[in-house]
Design an enzyme around this catalytic site. Sequence first.
Site: not given
Length: 360
Positions: A34, A324, A327
């Site tokens: 991600s 977040d 990340h």
Amino acid sequence: MARVCVMIMMMVAMVLNKAIGDPIAPCYFIFGDSLVDSGNNNQLQSFARADYFPYGIDFQFGPTGRFCNGKTTVDVITELLGFDDYITPYSQASGEDILRGVNYASAAAGVREETGRQLGARITFAGQVANHVNTVSQVVNILGDENEAANYLSKCIYSIGLGSNDYLNNYFMPLYYSTGNQYSPDSFANDLINRYTEQLRILYSNGARKFALIGIGAIGCSPNELAQNSRDGTTCDERINSANRIFNSKLVSLVDHFNQNTPDAKFTYINAYGIFQDMVANPSRYGFRVTNAGCCGVGRNNGQITCLPGQAPCLNRDEFVFWDAFHPGEAANIVIGSRSFRRQSPSDAHPYDIQQLAML
């Protein structure tokens, strides 16, 4: 001041590359999770998706599936390599566009096959490599000859950044996985490196010759881990970070092994852990004010639940290291990507930075 210097370096590199004309590498192939996914999970039945606002709030194309408010590290590197546009995700790549490279990264993916399964569908490292093998057959068809394809691919940059989820969504998640009881941190890292090596050999046999292996960051310092395991909300979880450093040290050794035993290929290690730690230890140097909480999220450290659809994020996004619960934000990604491309400290990359790798 350091952020200004990084931005100036980035702009100078981009101007020089544009002035030259073509990118300094003809193509860029990206494997990861991600941290660098640019939309491959958008059509998957998965909780690991970011194709909704406020993700992409500062990105020119809005929410694309990037787990960030703006650019990821590979977006920054793509710009610095001299490409006119970002590398297309595998789910959208077709035709001659693949000659520029492909982004195979998938959120929740790991080196181990079972990693991240509690989040739903994802494309594991082996799956990403299998997708690349398919891409290579298409490159051969486009260029018309296996030798031409091999010569072309030998000049491309291959960046591989996996392993984070094998800790975050496997080894340190005993509710879903037994690996934490089955392996010591050292033996688990060995298992990951053995599996990692197998995939690198497949990439090599399919024409890859310039590899940038991205170390994993200090996962124990993420807002999610701080929310769960830090008494004061600022002290990182050393148990996790120690395991991360063990993996990274073995990745460095793997780079050295391949460089000593594969003379027609070049491998390098990017020290994402060290670059991240420098930002956290010296936040004001980079213009950061908040290093232990997400700009968007819910609960303690904005890290107990990650950024929700439609949630209003913080306004001072460039002052947060994290976007977040897990990340980095664009501001941090610019620092990491820029120092990966052209090292600011000798410890940023070993033995080459990505710019040097491209020029070899």
